[in-house]
Design a protein around this motif. Structure first.
Motif, short mmCIF file in Angstrom:
data_model
loop_
_atom_site.label_atom_id
_atom_site.label_comp_id
_atom_site.label_asym_id
_atom_site.label_seq_id
_atom_site.Cartn_x
_atom_site.Cartn_y
_atom_site.Cartn_z
N ASP A 164 -0.40 12.26 11.95
CA ASP A 164 1.01 13.14 11.51
C ASP A 164 0.76 14.24 12.12
N GLU A 165 1.90 15.27 12.02
CA GLU A 165 1.96 16.68 12.31
C GLU A 165 0.76 17.49 12.15
N ASN A 166 -0.14 16.92 11.08
CA ASN A 166 -1.23 17.98 10.48
C ASN A 166 -2.28 17.24 10.98
N GLY A 167 -2.46 16.57 11.94
CA GLY A 167 -3.73 15.71 12.39
C GLY A 167 -4.17 14.75 11.62
N ASN A 168 -3.62 14.20 10.51
CA ASN A 168 -4.09 13.19 9.52
C ASN A 168 -3.81 11.69 10.18
N LYS A 169 -4.52 10.97 10.06
CA LYS A 169 -4.54 9.58 10.70
C LYS A 169 -3.91 8.81 9.67
N VAL A 170 -2.75 8.28 9.80
CA VAL A 170 -1.63 7.60 9.19
C VAL A 170 -1.37 6.24 9.34
N ILE A 171 -1.69 5.90 10.64
CA ILE A 171 -1.30 4.52 11.02
C ILE A 171 -2.37 3.93 11.99
N GLU A 172 -2.72 2.60 11.66
CA GLU A 172 -3.81 1.97 12.47
C GLU A 172 -2.87 0.78 12.97
N ALA A 173 -3.20 0.29 14.37
CA ALA A 173 -2.68 -1.08 14.78
C ALA A 173 -3.92 -1.54 15.55
N GLU A 174 -4.08 -2.84 15.19
CA GLU A 174 -5.38 -3.43 16.06
C GLU A 174 -5.05 -4.37 16.70
N PHE A 175 -5.48 -4.52 17.97
CA PHE A 175 -5.24 -5.45 19.15
C PHE A 175 -6.38 -6.25 19.54
N ARG A 176 -5.98 -7.45 20.19
CA ARG A 176 -7.19 -8.23 20.91
C ARG A 176 -6.40 -8.78 21.78
N ASP A 177 -7.03 -8.48 23.15
CA ASP A 177 -6.40 -9.10 24.55
C ASP A 177 -4.89 -8.99 24.69
N GLY A 178 -4.30 -7.86 24.16
CA GLY A 178 -2.84 -7.67 24.06
C GLY A 178 -2.12 -8.14 22.98
N GLU A 179 -2.55 -9.17 21.89
CA GLU A 179 -2.16 -9.52 20.92
C GLU A 179 -2.11 -8.62 19.64
N ARG A 180 -1.43 -8.10 18.76
CA ARG A 180 -1.51 -7.48 17.86
C ARG A 180 -1.95 -8.27 16.58
N LEU A 181 -2.99 -7.77 15.97
CA LEU A 181 -3.83 -8.62 14.91
C LEU A 181 -3.37 -7.99 13.49
N ALA A 182 -3.26 -6.57 13.41
CA ALA A 182 -2.91 -6.11 12.11
C ALA A 182 -2.38 -4.62 12.35
N PHE A 183 -1.48 -4.38 11.16
CA PHE A 183 -0.85 -3.09 10.99
C PHE A 183 -1.37 -2.47 9.86
N ARG A 184 -1.91 -1.30 9.66
CA ARG A 184 -2.28 -0.60 8.43
C ARG A 184 -1.50 0.72 8.16
N LEU A 185 -0.84 0.97 7.11
CA LEU A 185 -0.61 2.33 6.50
C LEU A 185 -1.63 2.86 5.90
N LEU A 186 -1.85 3.99 6.05
CA LEU A 186 -3.06 4.94 5.33
C LEU A 186 -2.35 6.06 4.41
N ASP A 187 -3.29 6.48 3.61
CA ASP A 187 -2.95 7.63 2.81
C ASP A 187 -3.72 8.86 3.57
N LEU A 188 -3.56 10.21 3.03
CA LEU A 188 -4.23 11.15 3.72
C LEU A 188 -5.77 11.04 3.61
N ASN A 189 -6.44 10.40 2.89
CA ASN A 189 -7.84 10.26 2.81
C ASN A 189 -8.25 9.03 3.43
N GLY A 190 -7.47 8.45 4.24
CA GLY A 190 -7.78 7.43 5.07
C GLY A 190 -7.68 5.75 4.32
N ARG A 191 -7.44 5.83 3.26
CA ARG A 191 -7.30 4.52 2.26
C ARG A 191 -6.04 3.63 2.84
#
Length: 199
Positions: A164-191
């Motif tokens: 986000d605009e404050n530098g907090n990681k808020v989303i992860e997207a996991e890929f393998r060989d071009g295919e999306r494996l997972a999508f994660r929405l995170l809180d400000l503590n990374g959970r």
């Protein structure tokens, strides 16, 4: 009309090789005993310089420059023994630096920086493994971290991170060989707040 002026010596090009379009040259090459040696210049049909280089023993050495038709520099690329090697810089037509980095034996290596027209970093790309693996870090127009992405042979791999605009990681997207494996929405503590697994 196209007119070519060639200097010969002992049945080989030796001296200036010039191609004219009407009254001005569109190509100028210097030869020595049949081998390109010295200045090389190519021009747009308007007579404006298009690119310039210097040859040694038939191969480009040092900086080769390319130009926009407006006359401003488009790129400056270093050559060694006819191969792209060393610093490379590309420019917007207005003269602002667009991107810069290093080549080694014809491929990009290390960190390349790309800028917006306001000279702020837009993204960086870290090249390795013969230019096949790339770590790309993207920034907002104010140079705030926005994303980290990873590629192998141009295909998305690994865990991409979005901030986000404050530098907090808020989303992860996991890929393998071009295919999306997972999508994660995170809180400000990374959970993980929400996770989607793709089959």
């Amino acid at each position: 009309d196209i007119i070519t002026k060639i200097e010969y010596k002992y049945n080989k090009y030796d001296g200036k090789y010039i191609v004219y379009n009407k009254s001005f040259p569109i190509l100028e090459i210097t030869y020595k005993k049949g081998v390109k040696e010295g200045d090389y210049s190519e021009y747009f049909e308007t007579g404006i310089l298009k690119e310039s280089a210097v040859y040694e023993n038939g191969k480009i050495e040092n900086i080769k420059k390319e130009y926009y038709e407006s006359g401003t520099v488009r790129s400056e690329i270093n050559y060694k023994n006819g191969t792209v090697d060393g610093i490379g810089r590309y420019y917007y037509e207005g003269g602002e630096l667009f991107s810069e980095g290093f080549f080694s034996d014809g491929v990009r290596v290390g960190i390349w920086k790309t800028y917006n027209v306001n000279s702020k970093i837009s993204f960086t790309e870290n090249y390795s493994n013969n230019q096949e693996d790339i770590e790309r870090i993207e920034y907002s127009p104010n140079e705030i971290l926005e994303a980290k992405k990873y590629f192998s042979k141009g295909i998305p791999i690994g865990i991409w991170e979005f901030f986000d605009e404050n530098g907090n990681k808020v989303i992860e997207a996991e890929f393998r060989d071009g295919e999306r494996l997972a999508f994660r929405l995170l809180d400000l503590n990374g959970r993980v707040l929400e996770e989607v697994i793709y089959n």
